[in-house]
Design a protein around this motif. Structure first.
Motif, PDB file in Angstrom:
ATOM      1  N   VAL A  20       0.825  -1.210   0.000  1.00 18.88           N
ATOM      2  CA  VAL A  20       0.000   0.000   0.000  1.00 18.88           C
ATOM      3  C   VAL A  20       0.861   1.262   0.000  1.00 18.88           C
ATOM      4  O   VAL A  20       0.616   2.188  -0.779  1.00 18.88           O
ATOM      5  N   LEU A  21       1.857   1.321   0.869  1.00 20.07           N
ATOM      6  CA  LEU A  21       2.664   2.531   1.017  1.00 20.07           C
ATOM      7  C   LEU A  21       3.866   2.588   0.088  1.00 20.07           C
ATOM      8  O   LEU A  21       4.328   3.671  -0.256  1.00 20.07           O
ATOM      9  N   GLY A  22       4.376   1.472  -0.242  1.00 21.51           N
ATOM     10  CA  GLY A  22       5.586   1.434  -1.058  1.00 21.51           C
ATOM     11  C   GLY A  22       6.817   1.531  -0.178  1.00 21.51           C
ATOM     12  O   GLY A  22       6.755   1.922   0.983  1.00 21.51           O
ATOM     13  N   PRO A  23       7.966   1.164  -0.753  1.00 21.82           N
ATOM     14  CA  PRO A  23       9.208   1.150   0.038  1.00 21.82           C
ATOM     15  C   PRO A  23       9.687   2.541   0.446  1.00 21.82           C
ATOM     16  O   PRO A  23      10.452   2.677   1.397  1.00 21.82           O
ATOM     17  N   GLU A  24       9.237   3.593  -0.263  1.00 24.07           N
ATOM     18  CA  GLU A  24       9.704   4.942   0.077  1.00 24.07           C
ATOM     19  C   GLU A  24       9.008   5.475   1.334  1.00 24.07           C
ATOM     20  O   GLU A  24       9.638   6.116   2.175  1.00 24.07           O
ATOM     21  N   ARG A  25       7.710   5.254   1.462  1.00 26.74           N
ATOM     22  CA  ARG A  25       6.946   5.831   2.571  1.00 26.74           C
ATOM     23  C   ARG A  25       6.823   4.892   3.776  1.00 26.74           C
ATOM     24  O   ARG A  25       6.425   5.329   4.861  1.00 26.74           O
ATOM     25  N   LEU A  26       7.144   3.629   3.607  1.00 36.16           N
ATOM     26  CA  LEU A  26       6.985   2.669   4.701  1.00 36.16           C
ATOM     27  C   LEU A  26       7.826   3.014   5.938  1.00 36.16           C
ATOM     28  O   LEU A  26       7.309   2.971   7.056  1.00 36.16           O
ATOM     29  N   PRO A  27       9.100   3.394   5.806  1.00 34.93           N
ATOM     30  CA  PRO A  27       9.878   3.713   7.015  1.00 34.93           C
ATOM     31  C   PRO A  27       9.294   4.887   7.820  1.00 34.93           C
ATOM     32  O   PRO A  27       9.247   4.835   9.047  1.00 34.93           O
ATOM     33  N   LYS A  28       8.840   5.943   7.112  1.00 33.80           N
ATOM     34  CA  LYS A  28       8.258   7.084   7.826  1.00 33.80           C
ATOM     35  C   LYS A  28       6.955   6.690   8.511  1.00 33.80           C
ATOM     36  O   LYS A  28       6.682   7.105   9.638  1.00 33.80           O
TER      37      LYS A  28
END
Length: 100
Positions: A20-28
């Motif tokens: 859903v979020l993708g690897p870019e937004r998942l850590p935040k």
């Protein structure tokens, strides 16, 4: 783990969040969720400490009252009781004079 979840459930949640979020937004997003859980845990810890302090205070008050009763029982018919009665009488007189 929180809410009685196992490793398999956390893995499914992680995969869905990744999709859903993708690897870019998942850590935040993970950081935000972690902060929320941290704040909730801190709040619950403070709440538990407050309740425990109040329970301890209540127990101490009960013990003090029990000791006062014991002392009064032991002082019945002694010189100590006479002194207490005189002191209470003096306090009442002083309060009455202060009112007038």
């Amino acid at each position: 783990m929180p809410f009685d979840t196992g490793l398999f459930e956390w893995l499914i949640i992680f995969v869905i969040a990744l999709l859903v979020l993708g690897p870019e937004r998942l850590p935040k997003a993970a950081q935000r969720v972690g902060r929320w859980f941290g704040k909730a845990k801190s709040t619950m810890t403070q709440f538990n400490h407050q309740i425990n302090r109040e329970l301890e205070i209540d127990e101490l008050r009960k013990k003090v009252e029990a000791h006062e009763q014991l002392i009064k029982q032991q002082a019945t018919g002694t010189e100590l009781e006479k002194l207490r009665d005189e002191a209470e009488k003096t306090l009442r007189q002083a309060k009455n004079r202060a009112k007038d």
